[in-house]
Design a protein around this motif. Structure first.
Motif, short mmCIF file in Angstrom:
data_model
loop_
_atom_site.label_atom_id
_atom_site.label_comp_id
_atom_site.label_asym_id
_atom_site.label_seq_id
_atom_site.Cartn_x
_atom_site.Cartn_y
_atom_site.Cartn_z
N CYS A 97 0.74 -1.18 0.22
CA CYS A 97 -0.05 0.04 -0.01
C CYS A 97 0.93 1.38 0.01
O CYS A 97 0.28 2.17 -0.29
CB CYS A 97 -1.04 0.07 0.98
N GLY A 98 2.05 1.14 0.14
CA GLY A 98 3.07 2.16 0.26
C GLY A 98 2.64 3.52 1.18
O GLY A 98 2.35 3.36 2.26
N THR A 99 2.49 4.73 0.74
CA THR A 99 2.13 5.82 1.31
C THR A 99 0.51 5.95 1.55
O THR A 99 -0.09 6.73 2.02
CB THR A 99 2.74 6.88 1.00
N GLY A 100 -0.15 4.92 1.12
CA GLY A 100 -1.73 5.09 1.51
C GLY A 100 -2.57 5.93 0.46
O GLY A 100 -3.69 6.08 0.56
N ILE A 101 -2.02 6.20 -0.79
CA ILE A 101 -2.89 7.09 -1.61
C ILE A 101 -4.14 6.42 -2.27
O ILE A 101 -5.08 6.83 -2.13
CB ILE A 101 -1.93 7.49 -3.08
N TYR A 113 -7.78 -2.31 4.92
CA TYR A 113 -6.49 -2.87 5.36
C TYR A 113 -5.28 -2.49 4.17
O TYR A 113 -5.60 -2.44 3.05
CB TYR A 113 -6.73 -4.31 5.41
N GLY A 114 -4.22 -2.29 4.94
CA GLY A 114 -3.04 -1.91 4.04
C GLY A 114 -1.83 -2.80 4.71
O GLY A 114 -1.63 -2.83 5.80
N VAL A 115 -1.03 -3.39 3.68
CA VAL A 115 0.20 -4.09 4.25
C VAL A 115 1.30 -3.66 3.37
O VAL A 115 1.03 -3.21 2.04
CB VAL A 115 -0.04 -5.49 4.02
N ALA A 168 4.32 4.55 7.76
CA ALA A 168 4.34 5.77 8.67
C ALA A 168 3.78 6.96 7.94
O ALA A 168 2.89 7.71 8.27
CB ALA A 168 5.69 6.03 9.01
N GLN A 169 4.20 7.08 6.74
CA GLN A 169 3.53 8.04 5.59
C GLN A 169 1.95 7.76 5.52
O GLN A 169 1.21 8.53 5.44
CB GLN A 169 4.20 7.99 4.51
N ALA A 170 1.60 6.37 5.25
CA ALA A 170 0.31 5.97 5.33
C ALA A 170 -0.47 6.40 6.51
O ALA A 170 -1.60 6.77 6.32
CB ALA A 170 0.23 4.64 4.65
#
Length: 224
Positions: free
Chosen positions: A55-59, A74-76, A84-86
């Motif tokens: 998911c990286g930074t959650g964009i 959910y993001g992994v 932390a950015q996400a």
């Protein structure tokens, strides 16, 4: 997925990769059947469950929450710095769960979830890291709920021989865990080998070096 996305590279990822993310994630978003997600509460009497793998930074998760605010999201990701950015980007949203996990090739792709959990799984810009893509995709398939959808997207360097050779050399120089890229036809074949059915697919231009592809899959033969 990679040690490359740590420290300052994670902190400034959205800045340096803004154009790339905008073009690639737009293609992934177009593959998602939002109507199916919106119908989950009435059909199954629960919130829709979405998993963004790498998911990286959650964009992408943020975009999904904006479209379907009542998601269990959910993001992994393998990079704690990216997560932390996400976490900052998704602050204030309810029902968001982020975990630092390395993808694997076991029954549930190394992820700590039960089979049949998710109505949508997204996996963008990361297929090129997988040493055993069929096994990992099969694991993600097992995590899909009945009528669930798995959306994939990634890039592919242009076919010009010199560009491909130089590009691959540079990528592996800065990011040794990069394995290989795939054409749309190759990615579709990997999905079918993993027991997934292709619902829709497309290619698109990213820049002068790369093209991209995106596809949506479902459980083969209506299993689940």
């Amino acid at each position: 997925m990679s040690d490359y996305y740590t420290g300052w590279r994670a902190q400034y990822y959205n800045f340096f990769w803004h154009t790339y993310n905008k073009r690639t994630l737009k293609a992934a978003e177009a593959m998602i059947d939002l109507a199916a997600l919106l119908a989950v509460p009435e059909r199954l009497e629960r919130r829709p469950r979405v998993l963004d793998v790498a998911c990286g930074t959650g964009i992408l998760l943020k975009w999904l929450l904006e479209q379907v605010p009542d998601l269990d999201a959910y993001g992994v990701d393998a990079s704690a710095d990216m997560l932390a950015q996400a976490s900052v980007a998704l602050k204030g949203w309810s029902h968001v769960h982020l975990e630092c996990v390395e993808l694997g090739s076991d029954e549930t792709a190394g992820l700590p979830y039960k089979p049949g959990t998710f109505d949508l799984i997204t996996f963008t810009n990361a297929l090129h890291y997988l040493p055993d893509p069929v096994a990992t995709l099969a694991g993600l398939r097992r995590l899909l709920a009945p009528a669930g959808q798995l959306v994939l997207e990634d890039y592919r360097e242009r076919e010009l021989l010199l560009i491909r050779k130089v590009f691959r050399w540079l990528v592996r120089l800065v990011d040794p865990r990069h394995v290989r890229t795939y054409t749309l036809a190759e990615a579709s074949s990997l999905c079918r080998q993993a027991g997934l059915s292709i619902v829709c697919e497309k290619t698109f231009a990213v820049d002068w070096l790369c093209d991209g592809w995106a596809l949506r899959t479902s459980l083969a033969g209506g299993e689940g």
